[in-house]
Design a protein around this motif. Structure first.
Motif, PDB file in Angstrom:
ATOM      1  N   SER A  90      -6.655   2.211   0.283  1.00  0.00           N
ATOM      2  CA  SER A  90      -7.786   1.807   1.115  1.00  0.00           C
ATOM      3  C   SER A  90      -7.896   0.291   1.197  1.00  0.00           C
ATOM      4  O   SER A  90      -8.174  -0.268   2.258  1.00  0.00           O
ATOM      5  N   ARG A  91      -7.671  -0.381   0.070  1.00  0.00           N
ATOM      6  CA  ARG A  91      -7.732  -1.837   0.050  1.00  0.00           C
ATOM      7  C   ARG A  91      -6.682  -2.429   0.982  1.00  0.00           C
ATOM      8  O   ARG A  91      -6.964  -3.309   1.798  1.00  0.00           O
ATOM      9  N   GLU A 151      -5.130  -0.909   3.442  1.00  0.00           N
ATOM     10  CA  GLU A 151      -5.363  -0.452   4.816  1.00  0.00           C
ATOM     11  C   GLU A 151      -6.362  -1.348   5.553  1.00  0.00           C
ATOM     12  O   GLU A 151      -6.227  -1.594   6.747  1.00  0.00           O
ATOM     13  N   ARG A 152      -7.345  -1.847   4.823  1.00  0.00           N
ATOM     14  CA  ARG A 152      -8.368  -2.704   5.444  1.00  0.00           C
ATOM     15  C   ARG A 152      -7.783  -4.010   5.974  1.00  0.00           C
ATOM     16  O   ARG A 152      -8.288  -4.560   6.943  1.00  0.00           O
ATOM     17  N   VAL A 153      -6.738  -4.520   5.327  1.00  0.00           N
ATOM     18  CA  VAL A 153      -6.191  -5.826   5.718  1.00  0.00           C
ATOM     19  C   VAL A 153      -4.844  -5.723   6.426  1.00  0.00           C
ATOM     20  O   VAL A 153      -4.311  -6.728   6.880  1.00  0.00           O
ATOM     21  N   ARG A 174      -1.969  -5.253   9.076  1.00  0.00           N
ATOM     22  CA  ARG A 174      -1.736  -5.354  10.517  1.00  0.00           C
ATOM     23  C   ARG A 174      -0.707  -4.317  10.943  1.00  0.00           C
ATOM     24  O   ARG A 174      -0.716  -3.846  12.063  1.00  0.00           O
ATOM     25  N   ARG A 232       0.933  -0.677   9.586  1.00  0.00           N
ATOM     26  CA  ARG A 232       0.700   0.409   8.618  1.00  0.00           C
ATOM     27  C   ARG A 232       1.970   1.006   8.029  1.00  0.00           C
ATOM     28  O   ARG A 232       1.909   1.769   7.086  1.00  0.00           O
TER      29      ARG A 232
END
Length: 77
Positions: free
Chosen positions: A46-47, A49-51, A53, A55
């Motif tokens: 999750s950490r 995934e938030r940043v 660009r 995936r």
């Protein structure tokens, strides 16, 4: 719209399967409790995934980071 929704569901299923494989591999390699590995992986993924660009490598990065966390937490013999 329906095709887009179906494709999104398929993508989520593949992501979930990749996560489960990574969690099992980390659990087997580290000897840590599955719940601990799952919690660490979920938080780290999750950490990232938030940043992110891109995936494409999230599972690889999350797995490597959790492996490092587990090795640092392992008792030394």
């Amino acid at each position: 719209e329906r095709d887009i929704a179906m494709n999104a569901v398929g993508h989520e299923d593949r992501d979930a399967a990749r996560s489960e494989r990574a969690i099992r591999a980390l659990t087997d390699a580290s000897g840590a409790r599955p719940e601990e590995v799952r919690d660490l992986f979920t938080v780290e993924f999750s950490r990232l995934e938030r940043v992110a660009r891109i995936r494409s490598y999230l599972h690889v990065l999350a797995t490597a980071n959790v492996r490092t966390m587990l090795s640092r937490a392992a008792p030394t013999s």
